[in-house]
Design a protein around this motif. Structure first.
Motif, short mmCIF file in Angstrom:
data_model
loop_
_atom_site.label_atom_id
_atom_site.label_comp_id
_atom_site.label_asym_id
_atom_site.label_seq_id
_atom_site.Cartn_x
_atom_site.Cartn_y
_atom_site.Cartn_z
N UNK A 193 1.01 -1.16 -0.47
CA UNK A 193 0.00 -0.26 0.00
C UNK A 193 0.86 1.08 0.25
N UNK A 194 2.39 1.28 -0.07
CA UNK A 194 2.91 2.47 0.78
C UNK A 194 3.86 2.56 -0.71
N UNK A 195 4.23 1.58 -1.97
CA UNK A 195 4.44 1.62 -2.46
C UNK A 195 4.23 1.53 -3.41
N UNK A 196 4.86 2.86 -4.53
CA UNK A 196 4.17 2.58 -5.90
C UNK A 196 3.66 1.33 -6.37
N UNK A 197 2.75 1.89 -7.34
CA UNK A 197 2.39 0.20 -7.96
C UNK A 197 4.08 -0.84 -8.54
N UNK A 198 4.63 0.80 -9.26
CA UNK A 198 5.90 -0.56 -10.24
C UNK A 198 7.14 -1.18 -9.43
N UNK A 199 7.54 -0.38 -7.93
CA UNK A 199 8.07 -0.61 -7.39
C UNK A 199 7.36 -2.15 -6.03
N UNK A 200 6.34 -1.67 -6.39
CA UNK A 200 5.88 -2.69 -4.97
C UNK A 200 5.99 -4.33 -6.38
N UNK A 201 5.96 -4.00 -7.56
CA UNK A 201 5.51 -5.04 -8.64
C UNK A 201 7.03 -5.58 -8.30
N UNK A 202 7.97 -4.77 -8.36
CA UNK A 202 9.54 -5.79 -8.40
C UNK A 202 9.72 -5.82 -7.01
N UNK A 203 9.88 -5.49 -6.36
CA UNK A 203 10.24 -5.84 -4.76
C UNK A 203 9.38 -6.87 -4.14
N UNK A 204 8.40 -6.69 -4.05
CA UNK A 204 7.33 -7.83 -3.63
C UNK A 204 6.29 -8.53 -4.46
N UNK A 205 7.26 -8.79 -5.35
CA UNK A 205 5.91 -10.27 -6.38
C UNK A 205 6.58 -11.36 -5.97
N UNK A 206 7.57 -11.65 -5.59
CA UNK A 206 8.57 -12.70 -5.14
C UNK A 206 9.44 -12.57 -3.90
N UNK A 207 8.93 -12.12 -3.11
CA UNK A 207 9.99 -11.81 -1.88
C UNK A 207 10.33 -12.55 -0.62
N UNK A 208 11.07 -12.57 -0.04
CA UNK A 208 11.03 -12.82 1.71
C UNK A 208 11.90 -11.69 2.25
N UNK A 209 11.49 -11.80 3.25
CA UNK A 209 11.04 -10.11 4.26
C UNK A 209 12.33 -10.44 5.61
N UNK A 210 13.06 -9.84 5.74
CA UNK A 210 14.34 -10.22 6.72
C UNK A 210 13.86 -9.39 7.69
N UNK A 211 13.39 -9.63 8.91
CA UNK A 211 12.24 -9.60 9.66
C UNK A 211 12.78 -8.48 10.89
N UNK A 212 13.80 -8.82 11.23
CA UNK A 212 14.85 -8.66 12.78
C UNK A 212 15.71 -9.21 13.00
N UNK A 213 16.66 -7.92 13.04
CA UNK A 213 18.06 -8.17 13.36
C UNK A 213 18.91 -7.14 14.33
N UNK A 214 19.13 -8.28 15.38
CA UNK A 214 19.93 -7.61 16.03
C UNK A 214 21.23 -7.98 16.72
N UNK A 215 22.68 -7.57 17.47
CA UNK A 215 23.81 -7.94 17.77
C UNK A 215 23.76 -7.20 18.69
N UNK A 216 24.15 -7.81 19.80
CA UNK A 216 24.79 -7.00 21.12
C UNK A 216 25.39 -5.82 20.98
N UNK A 217 26.03 -5.07 21.69
CA UNK A 217 26.65 -3.56 21.56
C UNK A 217 28.47 -3.86 21.22
N UNK A 218 28.70 -5.15 22.29
CA UNK A 218 29.97 -5.71 22.42
C UNK A 218 30.29 -6.42 21.11
N UNK A 219 29.69 -6.95 20.54
CA UNK A 219 30.16 -7.61 19.28
C UNK A 219 29.60 -7.34 17.58
N UNK A 220 29.63 -6.14 17.35
CA UNK A 220 28.92 -5.14 16.83
C UNK A 220 30.42 -5.06 15.94
#
Length: 167
Positions: free
Chosen positions: A77-104
């Motif tokens: 709903x937020x992306x223009x139609x052309x971008x939605x078609x390009x990026x969401x048609x066959x997509x994987x969502x990377x939902x979360x990434x977290x790295x502890x301060x001392x391991x960055x």
């Protein structure tokens, strides 16, 4: 560092929620149900990183992005139609990434995202991060992601949508 699977039935799940709280400020009793729900999505892949002492110092997970899925539909709903078609048609969502301060800044974020994306049978991957989080944006751009659209507003927070071709 050792990478192990992350799912609600794994021994390091609670420690991953505690790390998520330390990094992102969301309490485990709030994040836990969402993490559990996401683990039931098609294509779910999650990993935790353990340091030499066996402590969880990183996590990443994602799942297939599908029509009708809450985040997929919000993105579409937020992306223009052309971008939605390009990026969401066959997509994987990377939902979360977290790295502890001392391991960055030692390559762990890259190892985690690569481990989650390794073997994904989708054409693209998408993620969102806070629009003003310059460190995260620089990390994603340095590891092959491109800004696709901004702003994408979630709960009043302006986000940037990133994409990465997987094939």
């Amino acid at each position: 560092m050792e990478l192990l699977p992350l799912a609600p039935d794994t021994p390091h799940f609670r420690a991953a929620l505690d790390l998520y709280e330390a990094v992102h400020g969301e309490r485990p009793d709030s994040a836990g149900p969402r993490f559990r729900d996401h683990a039931d999505h098609d294509g779910y892949r999650g990993v935790v990183a353990l340091d030499d002492g066996g402590r969880v110092v990183g996590l990443a997970y994602g799942h297939d992005s599908k029509l009708g899925g809450e985040y997929h539909e919000r993105l579409r709903g937020a992306l223009p139609d052309a971008l939605a078609a390009e990026w969401l048609r066959d997509a994987f969502e990377l939902v979360e990434l977290a790295v502890a301060d001392g391991a960055r800044r030692c390559g762990l974020g890259t190892r985690l995202t690569d481990a989650v994306l390794d073997g994904v049978k989708r054409g693209t991957a998408v993620l969102t991060t806070e629009r003003d989080n310059d460190g995260a944006k620089a990390f994603y751009e340095a590891t092959g992601w491109s800004p696709v659209h901004e702003p994408f507003v979630v709960a009043g927070v302006e986000m940037t949508v990133f994409g990465r071709a997987l094939r």
